[in-house]
Write a protein that holds these residues in place. Structure first.
Motif, PDB file in Angstrom:
ATOM      1  N   GLU A   1       0.824  -1.215   0.000  1.00  0.00           N
ATOM      2  CA  GLU A   1       0.000   0.000   0.000  1.00  0.00           C
ATOM      3  C   GLU A   1       0.857   1.264   0.000  1.00  0.00           C
ATOM      4  O   GLU A   1       0.617   2.202  -0.754  1.00  0.00           O
ATOM      5  N   SER A   2       1.874   1.286   0.892  1.00  0.00           N
ATOM      6  CA  SER A   2       2.608   2.549   1.131  1.00  0.00           C
ATOM      7  C   SER A   2       4.014   2.581   0.529  1.00  0.00           C
ATOM      8  O   SER A   2       4.615   3.643   0.402  1.00  0.00           O
ATOM      9  N   GLY A   3       4.566   1.397   0.210  1.00  0.00           N
ATOM     10  CA  GLY A   3       5.940   1.349  -0.302  1.00  0.00           C
ATOM     11  C   GLY A   3       6.977   1.563   0.790  1.00  0.00           C
ATOM     12  O   GLY A   3       8.170   1.714   0.531  1.00  0.00           O
ATOM     13  N   GLU A   4       6.518   1.562   2.054  1.00  0.00           N
ATOM     14  CA  GLU A   4       7.434   1.796   3.183  1.00  0.00           C
ATOM     15  C   GLU A   4       7.301   0.683   4.221  1.00  0.00           C
ATOM     16  O   GLU A   4       6.267   0.031   4.315  1.00  0.00           O
ATOM     17  N   ILE A   5       8.383   0.511   5.016  1.00  0.00           N
ATOM     18  CA  ILE A   5       8.316  -0.384   6.180  1.00  0.00           C
ATOM     19  C   ILE A   5       8.739   0.426   7.402  1.00  0.00           C
ATOM     20  O   ILE A   5       9.815   1.041   7.401  1.00  0.00           O
ATOM     21  N   GLN A   6       7.892   0.441   8.423  1.00  0.00           N
ATOM     22  CA  GLN A   6       8.185   1.228   9.630  1.00  0.00           C
ATOM     23  C   GLN A   6       9.247   0.531  10.475  1.00  0.00           C
ATOM     24  O   GLN A   6       9.349  -0.700  10.481  1.00  0.00           O
ATOM     25  N   LYS A   7      10.001   1.353  11.232  1.00  0.00           N
ATOM     26  CA  LYS A   7      11.025   0.805  12.145  1.00  0.00           C
ATOM     27  C   LYS A   7      10.379  -0.156  13.148  1.00  0.00           C
ATOM     28  O   LYS A   7      10.917  -1.219  13.444  1.00  0.00           O
TER      29      LYS A   7
END
Length: 377
Positions: free
Chosen positions: A140-146
């Protein structure tokens, strides 16, 4: 700093697990260093029971050897999140990609190279496929949170791998930064609990119970109780905590209390044993690593076997895997051991502590009996 025992320095190996305290950014860290040599793996296994995270150091020159796979199985059994540091990468013929391939094939496909950073799309994808919820969020976001990475590591869904050379201090800063960034503090209950993982004696002969507080607070003069394993019938002991020591290398400082999560050595307890649970904690499972050889201990002629047996029982407290056995018919003492290096260490320990030179007879293999085939009852 940690290998303070004379034999450890002579041989250049760790024999006894040790503790060190240090700060990592904002965080207080307790490091428990354990032996890597296969003969002393029982000492290492006892320490596993109190770890929040494990750091597995693998030689880049040797790759994944049989003993590394044994350790990996143990870490899985005790459900410990693992960081890997692949060392000695300054040596010729070490190849990061080839080693990564070996790690994913022989240990776990969730071993991921963190050394190169996690900014690239490939790195993010590798992380995302380790968990469905993370993958969904990533698509969905193209990101992975810490926080997501921290949780993946804590749940053993990702095993971060770092490459470097301890000798040349290459990759060490990045590795420590990774530990600081991707670990979290464990939550502990309010009620008191502690897990004993080692019994030792200090230079003055005081008996030390090494434990990790797993709930509440341990205070000086606190009354602890447990079951006496050496009594014929069930017998409960009650003893007061005299001192609480926080060791760092050979030195220690005395504290009035130890909070949940802290590892300390306690004096004043005479009946504790490695693997014991105090308070909330239950006794730990039977160790998976068992000695494979049995030896007769040969005493000098002037030495009384019964007295020696009593003294050897002291060493058995510190190394429960010794399994000192008294053979009534032949009046012989037998011990179970892992191998030759352990024999040498035991000989010098007995000489140093009791002033007796013992030798060991021929080793025989320890067999376990089992049923020959399935039976119905």
């Amino acid at each position: 700093f940690l290998d303070t025992y004379e034999l450890e320095r002579e041989r250049g190996i760790t024999i006894f697990s040790k503790q060190a305290e240090f700060r990592l950014g904002e965080r207080e860290v307790t490091l428990l260093d354990t032996p890597g040599h296969v003969d002393f793996s029982a000492e290492m296994e006892r320490t596993l029971q109190v770890l929040d995270y494990a750091i597995l150091v693998i030689s880049g020159a040797d790759g994944v050897q049989g003993h590394v796979q044994t350790l990996w199985r143990l870490l899985k059994q005790y459900e410990i999140p693992v960081f890997l540091f692949i060392n000695k990468m300054d040596q010729p013929d070490t190849n990061e990609n080839a080693l990564m391939e070996e790690l994913t094939k022989r240990l776990d496909e969730k071993c991921i190279n963190f050394s190169a950073g996690l900014e690239t799309e490939e790195a993010k994808e590798n992380l995302a496929v380790c968990d469905e919820a993370v993958l969904e969020h990533y698509l969905e976001s193209g990101e992975i949170q810490k926080e997501e990475i921290i949780n993946l590591i804590a749940k053993r869904k990702v095993f971060p791998c770092y490459f470097g050379s301890a000798l040349k201090i290459q990759g060490v800063e990045e590795f420590l930064k990774g530990i600081e960034t991707f670990t979290k503090k464990c939550a502990y209950p309010e009620e008191f609990g502690a897990r004993v993982f080692k019994i030792a004696r200090d230079a003055q002969g005081n008996r030390l119970t090494y434990l990790k507080v797993t709930g509440g607070v341990l205070k000086v003069k606190m009354l602890l109780k447990g079951e006496n394993r050496n009594a014929e019938e069930t017998e409960i002991w009650e003893e007061k905590v005299d001192q609480i020591r926080i060791y760092s290398g050979a030195r220690y400082e005395m504290v009035k209390e130890a909070k949940a999560g802290m590892v300390c050595a306690v004096t004043g307890l005479d009946h504790t044993f490695a693997g014991e649970g105090l308070g909330l904690e239950e006794e730990s499972t039977i160790p998976l690593l068992e000695p494979v050889l049995s030896y007769k201990i040969e005493l000098p002629p002037e030495c009384d076997a019964h007295q020696m047996l009593r003294k050897l029982r002291q060493l058995e407290e510190e190394e429960p895997q010794l399994h000192i056995v008294w053979e009534e018919q032949s009046s012989e003492i037998h011990a179970k051991l892992m191998g030759d290096v352990q024999i040498e260490i035991l000989q010098s320990l007995i000489r140093e502590r009791f002033g007796v030179d013992v030798s060991f007879g021929e080793g025989s293999i320890v067999y376990k009996e089992t049923i020959a085939g399935p039976v119905e009852g």
